[in-house]
Design a protein around this motif. Structure first.
Motif, mmCIF file in Angstrom:
data_model
loop_
_atom_site.group_PDB
_atom_site.id
_atom_site.type_symbol
_atom_site.label_atom_id
_atom_site.label_comp_id
_atom_site.label_asym_id
_atom_site.label_seq_id
_atom_site.Cartn_x
_atom_site.Cartn_y
_atom_site.Cartn_z
ATOM 1 N N ALA A 86 -8.302 -5.980 -4.958
ATOM 2 C CA ALA A 86 -8.916 -7.231 -5.307
ATOM 3 C C ALA A 86 -7.736 -8.388 -5.144
ATOM 4 O O ALA A 86 -7.966 -9.555 -4.658
ATOM 5 N N ALA A 87 -6.476 -7.968 -5.554
ATOM 6 C CA ALA A 87 -5.303 -9.231 -5.155
ATOM 7 C C ALA A 87 -5.038 -9.388 -3.947
ATOM 8 O O ALA A 87 -4.810 -10.312 -3.471
ATOM 9 N N VAL A 88 -5.116 -8.159 -2.969
ATOM 10 C CA VAL A 88 -4.844 -8.302 -1.615
ATOM 11 C C VAL A 88 -5.842 -9.128 -1.029
ATOM 12 O O VAL A 88 -5.287 -9.968 -0.222
ATOM 13 N N ARG A 89 -7.318 -8.854 -1.543
ATOM 14 C CA ARG A 89 -8.136 -9.651 -0.751
ATOM 15 C C ARG A 89 -7.948 -11.241 -1.137
ATOM 16 O O ARG A 89 -8.225 -11.901 -0.288
ATOM 17 N N ALA A 90 -7.565 -11.663 -2.347
ATOM 18 C CA ALA A 90 -7.417 -12.813 -2.839
ATOM 19 C C ALA A 90 -6.166 -13.459 -2.126
ATOM 20 O O ALA A 90 -6.200 -14.490 -1.758
ATOM 21 N N ALA A 91 -5.301 -12.662 -1.634
ATOM 22 C CA ALA A 91 -3.853 -12.968 -0.850
ATOM 23 C C ALA A 91 -4.516 -13.389 0.269
ATOM 24 O O ALA A 91 -3.777 -14.452 0.884
ATOM 25 N N ILE A 92 -5.287 -12.741 0.938
ATOM 26 C CA ILE A 92 -5.710 -12.640 2.238
ATOM 27 C C ILE A 92 -6.208 -14.336 2.285
ATOM 28 O O ILE A 92 -6.308 -15.135 3.372
ATOM 29 N N HIS A 93 -7.398 -14.495 1.486
ATOM 30 C CA HIS A 93 -8.024 -15.660 1.103
ATOM 31 C C HIS A 93 -7.153 -16.926 1.041
ATOM 32 O O HIS A 93 -7.314 -17.956 1.794
ATOM 33 N N LEU A 94 -6.039 -16.713 0.201
ATOM 34 C CA LEU A 94 -5.280 -17.810 -0.096
ATOM 35 C C LEU A 94 -4.435 -18.087 1.189
ATOM 36 O O LEU A 94 -4.217 -19.233 1.522
ATOM 37 N N ALA A 95 -4.271 -17.234 2.014
ATOM 38 C CA ALA A 95 -3.307 -17.415 3.185
ATOM 39 C C ALA A 95 -3.906 -17.913 4.305
ATOM 40 O O ALA A 95 -3.673 -18.830 4.738
ATOM 41 N N GLY A 96 -5.511 -17.757 4.304
ATOM 42 C CA GLY A 96 -6.551 -18.417 5.136
ATOM 43 C C GLY A 96 -6.536 -19.716 4.730
ATOM 44 O O GLY A 96 -6.467 -20.841 5.381
ATOM 45 N N THR A 97 -6.491 -20.067 3.513
ATOM 46 C CA THR A 97 -6.443 -21.647 2.980
ATOM 47 C C THR A 97 -5.336 -22.414 3.191
ATOM 48 O O THR A 97 -5.229 -23.582 3.543
ATOM 49 N N LEU A 98 -4.191 -21.717 3.281
ATOM 50 C CA LEU A 98 -2.767 -22.254 3.382
ATOM 51 C C LEU A 98 -2.559 -22.346 4.838
ATOM 52 O O LEU A 98 -1.407 -23.068 5.386
ATOM 53 N N GLY A 99 -3.026 -21.616 5.650
ATOM 54 C CA GLY A 99 -2.512 -21.348 7.140
ATOM 55 C C GLY A 99 -1.416 -20.625 7.151
ATOM 56 O O GLY A 99 -0.361 -20.688 8.086
ATOM 57 N N ALA A 100 -1.117 -19.585 6.189
ATOM 58 C CA ALA A 100 -0.101 -18.777 5.885
ATOM 59 C C ALA A 100 -0.050 -17.453 6.900
ATOM 60 O O ALA A 100 -1.089 -17.383 7.515
ATOM 61 N N SER A 101 1.125 -16.699 7.026
ATOM 62 C CA SER A 101 0.898 -15.691 7.607
ATOM 63 C C SER A 101 1.057 -14.454 6.553
ATOM 64 O O SER A 101 1.614 -14.747 5.664
ATOM 65 N N LEU A 102 0.776 -13.220 7.163
ATOM 66 C CA LEU A 102 0.603 -12.217 6.190
ATOM 67 C C LEU A 102 1.574 -11.054 6.613
ATOM 68 O O LEU A 102 1.795 -10.921 7.883
ATOM 69 N N ASP A 103 2.282 -10.281 5.547
ATOM 70 C CA ASP A 103 2.929 -9.342 5.970
ATOM 71 C C ASP A 103 3.024 -8.207 4.838
ATOM 72 O O ASP A 103 2.903 -8.724 3.734
ATOM 73 N N THR A 104 3.365 -7.031 4.957
ATOM 74 C CA THR A 104 3.235 -6.057 4.111
ATOM 75 C C THR A 104 4.649 -5.260 3.784
ATOM 76 O O THR A 104 5.504 -5.533 4.651
ATOM 77 N N ALA A 105 4.666 -4.761 2.755
ATOM 78 C CA ALA A 105 6.083 -4.262 2.306
ATOM 79 C C ALA A 105 6.428 -3.055 3.307
ATOM 80 O O ALA A 105 7.539 -2.624 3.347
ATOM 81 N N GLY A 106 5.257 -2.439 3.454
ATOM 82 C CA GLY A 106 5.625 -0.903 4.382
ATOM 83 C C GLY A 106 5.336 -1.024 5.937
ATOM 84 O O GLY A 106 4.842 -0.189 6.589
ATOM 85 N N ALA A 107 5.449 -2.397 6.424
ATOM 86 C CA ALA A 107 4.973 -2.676 7.791
ATOM 87 C C ALA A 107 5.825 -1.765 8.895
ATOM 88 O O ALA A 107 5.138 -1.488 9.691
ATOM 89 N N ALA A 108 6.964 -1.322 8.787
ATOM 90 C CA ALA A 108 7.735 -0.567 9.582
ATOM 91 C C ALA A 108 6.965 0.731 10.122
ATOM 92 O O ALA A 108 6.624 1.011 11.113
ATOM 93 N N GLY A 109 6.580 1.448 8.757
ATOM 94 C CA GLY A 109 5.769 2.671 9.111
ATOM 95 C C GLY A 109 4.486 2.506 9.442
ATOM 96 O O GLY A 109 4.178 3.168 10.232
ATOM 97 N N THR A 110 3.920 1.402 9.141
ATOM 98 C CA THR A 110 2.557 1.110 9.180
ATOM 99 C C THR A 110 2.326 0.838 10.759
ATOM 100 O O THR A 110 1.241 1.195 11.644
#
Lengths: 357, 265
Positions: free
Chosen positions: A39-63
């Protein structure tokens, strides 16, 4: 509930207002971490969309090591439950899997169903710690990257290299398996190694059954990849700068963006424990972190808001490593005053109100 | 010759996809200045960052480079683009024809998926030059990529067709190569990791993986043809190919139809 603005303790509403003001002033903010309930990640994606921000994750290297190989060659995957119930041969690659909870269970058990039921389980390793704590057959690792060892093993498995060597013996053992599983940590093995391993496993499946079991680690990337896919159609390294989700694993690497001076503000989301990046203090930042975590302190960021920890002080949908899917984890203790999704939603509401005003 | 002159260091990454001589030839200077190139909510247009001078020719010069100029020449199919300075990621990505020259350095993924034309980088190139971007089937795919300086790691990763010539390269040059020719005077460790087919020509290299086996020295007609084709691109690489060479076959972990030629001395 605890919140701080520029080192001073304050109430949630003030911290949320300050966070909205900080993020509204930015032109290229990053929303990173995403180690939280869905639920928080979904809210973060929606917030990023509003902000025009970019997204990244803590485990992106492995992902992205995993996704890169998957997008190129596909994957032969199994689940922890299947590995525990059916595998008579387990190949452990590298050192990281030895810290995973599933390793002792694999070492102690034996296959109970399927065609290998009733047989012994053999635990084989390349590049393990070799501390003798768990009984296994250790094979030497090539000097250099772990991927080189997988390649060397695959050359013997394909019959392109011959002769008596440790890897020739290991290849024979793998072909003799009735249900084999290769366990690895994606960040440790890397994209080249994973692609080579998937090729080896496909070769093995010409004559027997063999699968891979990548371990996800403590972050929520497995769940975030799925959420990101069903929300935006893309994997999580996204940018909304042009109004639409753009996927670019290099461009939206948050550490690179900060290093290059491209990002001018950051929001770090980690309601579950996740190491705080060292770059967070280099730019105006908001940290939304779990109550009681080491990062729930005044100097973690310019604005810090402590929220409920999923599975402890709030309920939430999380990645379930054992079942290899997303499951709901109820709160086990007293409920927190604030959840990360609530905080992110209120920041977004303020931004939307500012736009409309 | 049309000229775009960068006024100052850009405040964000700029996307120059579709900024080609052909695309600009039908537009007025005012229309060109309004083309969106920004990548954040600033909403920058070409005129915000560049002064524009057009003459409707098939030649475009970008004066003043920056490592934030992405996808320069990415849609080039004819004509020439010259950048007096650096460029960012994905230089000439998917380029089909024409000539693209960068006088400075290039970021990662230069020439990714380029199917034709000539890309020349006078300075250094980042990682994955001539390599595949995320989820792409192939890296360089028929174009010619020349890097006069040093290329980063994974040069020519998954390249399928074409020629790469580099002064030096980092680790894993030619990794997962599908086909094509890659020549470098020096590479880092593990050249050719996972290569299926294709030819690597290297003057010196770091550690060679255990899945390459030496097949001796050979006097092949192919090498003479290679010398001839390299001579026009880089005399130093042609001289390397003309000298005594030792051949390794691999990567035996995969199809094993690739080869690495190294200086025998």
């Amino acid at each position: 509930m605890a919140a701080w603005v520029k080192g001073g303790a304050t109430d949630a509403e003030t911290a949320i207002a300050a966070a909205a003001t900080l993020l509204a002033a930015a032109r290229a903010p990053v929303v990173a971490g995403l180690c939280a309930e869905l639920a928080a990640v979904r809210a973060a994606i929606h917030l990023a969309g509003t902000l025009g921000a970019s997204l990244d994750t803590a485990g992106a290297a492995g992902t992205y090591a995993e996704l890169g190989a998957l997008s190129r060659t596909g994957a032969m995957l199994t689940t922890p439950a299947e590995a525990l119930g059916r595998a008579d041969t387990v190949l452990v690659l590298g050192a990281a899997p030895w810290d995973a909870p599933i390793l002792p269970a694999l070492a102690a058990g034996a296959p109970t169903r399927g065609r290998a039921a009733g047989t012994e389980r053999a635990l084989l390793s390349i590049g393990g710690p070799g501390n003798g704590a768990t009984r296994h057959v250790a094979y030497p690792q090539e000097s250099g990257a772990l991927a080189l060892s997988v390649a060397h093993l695959r050359a013997f498995a394909k019959g392109h290299l011959a002769g008596e060597s440790a890897y020739a013996d290991l290849a024979r053992r793998l072909f003799a398996a009735q249900y084999g599983v290769a366990v690895y940590d994606p960040a440790e093995l890397g994209e080249l190694g994973i692609e080579m391993l998937q090729g080896l496993v496909k070769d093995l499946n010409e004559t027997t059954r063999f699968f891979t079991l990548p371990l996800s680690g403590p972050n929520q990337d497995r769940a975030v990849v799925q959420l990101s896919a069903w929300t935006t159609g893309q994997a999580p390294r996204l940018g909304f700068g042009r109004g639409l989700p753009e996927h670019d694993p290099w461009r939206f690497d948050s550490a690179r963006q900060v290093r290059a001076g491209e990002a001018d503000a950051a929001l770090w989301l980690a309601s579950l424990p996740s190491p705080r990046p060292d770059w967070l203090g280099r730019l105006p930042s908001v940290a939304i972190v779990g109550e009681g975590s080491p990062d729930a302190v005044a100097d973690a960021a310019e604005i810090v808001i402590a929220v409920g920890v999923p599975g402890e002080s709030t309920g939430g949908a999380l990645w379930n490593e054992g079942r290899a899917t997303v499951t709901y984890q109820p709160a086990t203790g007293a409920p927190a005053e604030l959840t990360a999704a609530d905080v992110l939603g209120r920041i977004r509401d303020r931004l939307t109100d500012q736009k409309g005003a | 010759m049309s000229v775009l002159t960068l006024r100052e260091a850009p405040p964000e990454r700029l996307d120059l996809l579709n900024i080609t001589p052909l695309a600009l030839s039908g537009l007025s200077e005012a229309e060109v200045a309004r083309l969106p190139i920004g990548t954040t909510r600033r909403g920058l247009s070409l005129g915000d960052c560049f002064t524009v001078k057009l003459d409707r020719s098939d030649s475009l010069v970008i004066e003043g480079g920056s490592e934030r100029l992405d996808q320069v020449g990415a849609a080039l199919s004819e004509g020439t683009i010259r950048v007096a300075g650096d460029v960012g990621q994905r230089l000439g990505e998917g380029m089909a024809g024409g000539s693209l020259t960068v006088e400075g350095a290039a970021g990662p993924f230069a020439g990714a998926g380029a199917t034709g034309g000539l890309i020349t980088i006078e300075g250094d190139a980042g990682d994955h030059a001539g390599g595949a971007v995320y989820a792409a089937k192939a890296g360089l795919d028929g174009a010619t990529l020349i890097i006069r300086g040093r290329a980063g790691d994974h040069l020519g990763d998954r390249m399928r067709r074409g020629v790469i010539v580099a002064g030096e390269a980092g680790a894993f040059a030619g990794s997962r190569m599908i086909a094509g020719t890659l020549a470098a005077l020096k590479t880092g460790d593990h050249p050719g990791f996972g290569m299926r087919r294709g030819t690597l020509l290297v003057g010196a290299h770091g550690a060679l993986g255990p899945t390459f086996v030496e097949t001796g020295t050979h006097d092949l007609v192919f090498l003479r043809l290679l010398v001839r084709s390299l001579r026009a691109l880089s005399p130093a690489h042609a001289d390397l190919a003309a000298g005594a060479l030792r051949r390794y076959s691999g990567d035996l972990a995969t199809l094993g139809k690739g080869e690495i030629w190294t200086a025998a001395a």
